[in-house]
Design an enzyme around this catalytic site. Sequence first.
Site, mmCIF file in Angstrom:
data_model
loop_
_atom_site.group_PDB
_atom_site.id
_atom_site.type_symbol
_atom_site.label_atom_id
_atom_site.label_comp_id
_atom_site.label_asym_id
_atom_site.label_seq_id
_atom_site.Cartn_x
_atom_site.Cartn_y
_atom_site.Cartn_z
ATOM 1 N N ALA A 120 0.853 -1.184 0.000
ATOM 2 C CA ALA A 120 0.000 0.000 0.000
ATOM 3 C C ALA A 120 0.889 1.233 0.000
ATOM 4 C CB ALA A 120 -0.936 0.012 1.204
ATOM 5 N N GLU B 279 -5.998 -4.480 -8.927
ATOM 6 C CA GLU B 279 -5.776 -4.740 -7.505
ATOM 7 C C GLU B 279 -7.103 -4.702 -6.744
ATOM 8 O OE1 GLU B 279 -1.245 -3.035 -6.781
ATOM 9 O OE2 GLU B 279 -2.947 -1.680 -6.586
#
Length: 285
Positions: free
Chosen positions: A138, A158
């Site tokens: 992230a 994703e």
Amino acid sequence: MSSLSLLSRPSSSVLRHHHHKPTVTTTTRLTFNSPRHLTIKAFSAPSPVQPLTQDDLKKLAADKAVEYVRSGMVLGLGTGSTAAFVVSKIGELLASGELKDIVGIPTSKRTQEQAASLGIPLSVLDDHPKLDLAIDGADEVDPDLNLVKGRGGALLREKMVEAASDKFVVVVDDSKLVTGLGGSGLAMPVEVVQFCWKYNLIRLQELFKLEGCDAKLRLGDDGKPYVTDNSNYIVDLYFKNPIKDAWAAGKEISAFEGVVEHGLFLDMTTAVIIAGKDGVSVKSK
């Protein structure tokens, strides 16, 4: 962006089964059904002669995340520098025989090529619409485990893969922790169709005027517009101040015609593995 203050957070009835308002606590335990490695505890990193680099920290977090993987799982394979360490470790465990019968669902062409080179069996969501686990990095993590993702350009795939997963484990180093999304000052990506991209860039910048937003078309190394695996462009949003209401912001961005997906990953995370100078810790719901 006065309109955002009028939007209410989506009710729980319209959220997917794992999209709910979390009560986040810091813990060192995340339990899975399998009897192997049921408990993860914070541990101290070794004390090398040289200080740990950012890549060292990413590898520590990635190695810990792979402990969640069990033989027979269908796995979402993330994209980016941290996710690459995860894919590499899974390849090693398959080659040694410690893991068996793994099926990987890659979130980008880049990840697909890496996984294939390591002998990881691959498939797609069309054939495996329900995944056991996804592991990814992230770009930002807030205190509620909401994320900004997509600086690697793979945000659409994703989000699709990770939304289809029963568990979503995020691996980061502690530089990715923020008090509010957009707070790092780095890009929050929005994937847009190529047609009239500038029209949407202007609308996005105006939407976040109160946050001091600067919207820029992402360019590749050749100076031409960056093109995603889905043949779209990316408009990167740079905030001077964190986003006040990420739920409202995500809803307004998605309402723009020509917007394909945004990099706000809200209430999707099962656990975040964080590597810092003092070791690895886990935050979970």
